[in-house]
Design an enzyme around this catalytic site. Structure first.
Site: not given
Ligand code: MSP
Length: 542
Positions: A42, A173, A176, A329
């Site tokens: 994130h 999925c 996941h 996570k």
């Molecule tokens: N809530 C939605 C986004 C809504 S936007 C209108 C969501 N949230 S999230 O918390 O799951 O992910 C947020 C961002 O973090 C996404 O762009 C996702 O690709 C990024 N990442 C989450 N895990 C990641 C990695 N391991 N590596 C890089 N980015 C990652 O999706």
């Protein structure tokens, strides 16, 4: 931190004289699910968006970064209930204790932070829905199919893969690795299928709308294969944690339809047209590749339906991987950003992830690689360069930057490297190739280090006859440092501020400096240097 920035921007936007200036450079991050605390994946999205926004600001543009949290939906609700609390208390706690502090941890200079539970968002989402309903883009129907709560996404059979372990013999999925749920509901649909041709035309007319290229091709072939209408509501019989559908109080809004709208509800959709027009369309929407389709297919279609232009660009970056899989996570592979920043600091975090992983590609994090780059590139490469140059000016010129005498070939070569670094970095930023921009700037770090080795100021200092030459060499290195402080301020804001405190204050604040054409000779001879705080302190081996 973001609150202070918000205040400044309020003043900016309420000043009618200023609000007529050209459109701001508007960057958005995805808004984050608050089902858990952030991990470095994130933080990666946040840092990239922040570097981009700061870089444009350093070029003299008004730039504006929006980030926030995605708080509705089944996933967040289930997590709250699983923690024996209600979703409102859960999200309030997580936002305050984890998500807002993340911005401090990695030094994000955002201009606003939106939570989808705020009235300003909920009200504007309802206005948007009503508009689409009134204009015939939303109709009632029934939905039967698969849903992944982890993705908060409806899934086709082709999106599923064979499960393993506990889920062997089931379809799961692909992201996941868990089984999907069967939905059978009456709900409202958005006529996404109406937009297939318009979207394809938009991609064709705007070849950089989706980046990088590989991601673009994937989206285009997905849209070419045909679009189904999208279910945009969920029955309250099933759960009730979302925004009410304005014309039917038995339904709430599908979490993605609600969440995507944050990009315009935060900037005045439905309430402040002047502000909306000063920012929208967004210049770059940074998203992870897992959510690119939402942003490059559904979101532009929603905007088209409402008569608004799509963003100028959606950039789908890669994933931070652990053992070849996306760090997450839920798979217990998440690393908290503070685990890194507590040891190396926020600048190192920002530099490492932006430099070591090509933006747009996947990458793996390793403590060894981080530590090696910290030592060789930041502490020895940049930090040591700064401390050596300043120590030599202190020693040989009583801490006053000397005037250069005649420039020789080696000095002119450095000026050329500097000019190329600025030009190359700027054009890399225009392509959102952040890693490439930093690599260009690093050519100047490396060349200045080589220059010092070859010119050997400590040898020149031994002979009074070489005094002019010594002055030219040390002026060249000091001016190089000035330029590096400006060029690297979007990436390593804390270290460059320390450097600026020592060499640059006679030129005003670092934030007032502009990344321009790499002009040479900006640092005035006669500048009295201040003390230099260590840019990248030694980190003990652990
Ligand atoms: N809530 C939605 C986004 C809504 S936007 C209108 C969501 N949230 S999230 O918390 O799951 O992910 C947020 C961002 O973090 C996404 O762009 C996702 O690709 C990024 N990442 C989450 N895990 C990641 C990695 N391991 N590596 C890089 N980015 C990652 O999706």
């Amino acid at each position: 931190m973001h609150q202070r920035a918000q205040f400044t921007l309020k003043l900016f936007y309420t000043n009618p004289k200023i609000s007529r200036v050209s459109k701001s450079f508007y960057v958005t991050t995805p808004i984050f699910y608050v089902n858990d605390a952030p991990h470095i994946g994130h933080a990666y999205t946040e840092v990239a968006s922040d570097v981009l926004t700061r870089w444009h600001r350093a070029r003299g543009e008004n730039s504006y970064l929006l980030t926030g949290t995605d708080e509705h939906g089944e996933k967040v609700l289930r997590t709250a209930l699983g923690n024996n609390t209600d979703p409102k208390s859960w999200t309030d706690k997580l936002v305050t204790e984890s998500w807002l502090p993340l911005l401090e941890t990695i030094d994000i200079d955002n201009q606003d932070f939106i939570r989808t539970t705020e009235p300003r968002h909920e009200k504007a989402v309802q206005q948007f829905l009503q508009k689409l309903y009134d204009t015939g883009f939303i109709y009632q129907g029934s939905f039967q199919g698969n849903y992944c709560v982890g993705c908060e996404e409806y899934k086709n059979e082709s999106d599923l893969i064979d499960g393993s372990g506990d889920f062997a013999d089931q379809k799961v999925c692909a992201i996941h690795s868990k089984p999907v749920e069967q939905l059978n509901e009456t709900n409202y649909f958005f006529k996404l299928s109406d937009f297939q041709e318009r979207l394809l035309k938009h991609y064709e007319d705007n070849p950089t709308f989706i980046q990088p290229e590989s991601a673009k091709n994937e989206v285009i072939s997905f849209v070419r294969s045909g679009l189904s209408d999208l279910s945009i509501s969920r029955s309250k019989e099933r759960f009730d944690w979302g925004i009410d559908i304005p014309w039917d109080d038995q339904h709430i809004t599908y979490v993605w339809f609600d969440a995507l709208l944050n990009y315009i509800t935060a900037i005045g959709y439905g309430s402040d047209e002047a502000k909306l027009n000063s920012l929208w369309p967004a210049d770059v929407q940074v998203v992870g590749k897992d959510i690119l389709r939402f942003h490059a297919v559904i979101w532009p279609a929603m905007l088209m339906a409402a008569g608004l232009p799509p963003a100028k660009q959606v950039f789908g970056h890669g994933w931070l991987l652990v053992g070849g899989e996306k760090m997450s996570k839920s798979k217990l592979t998440g690393i908290a950003p503070t685990q890194i920043t507590d040891i190396f600091g926020s600048d190192a975090f920002r530099y490492y992830f932006m430099k070591a992983i090509g933006f747009g590609s996947d990458g793996s994090f390793s403590w060894e690689d981080l530590s090696a780059r910290y030592n060789s590139e930041l502490a020895n490469g940049f930090g040591n360069l700064a401390s050596r140059v300043i120590a030599m000016i202190n020693k040989y010129f009583d801490g006053v930057v000397p005037a250069p005498a005649e420039y020789l070939e080696a000095d002119l070569a450095i000026q050329k490297v500097a000019q190329d670094a600025v030009a190359g970095a700027n054009s890399a930023i225009d392509k959102v190739a952040i890693h490439e921009a930093i690599a260009k700037v690093w050519t100047l770090v490396d060349e200045l280090n080589n220059y010092i080795t070859v010119q050997a100021p400590w040898v020149l200092a031994k002979d009074e006859a070489d005094r002019d030459r010594l002055a030219t060499v040390l002026y060249t290195t000091a001016e190089g440092l000035r330029l590096l402080a400006v060029l690297l301020s979007p990436v390593t804001p804390k270290a460059t501020q320390k450097l600026w405190n020592s060499i640059g204050t006679s030129l005003g604040e670092l934030s007032e400096q502009r990344i321009q054409q790499g002009e040479w000779g900006v640092l005035p001879a006669g500048t009295k240097l201040g003390e230099l705080e260590v840019l990248f302190p030694r980190v003990e081996e652990q």
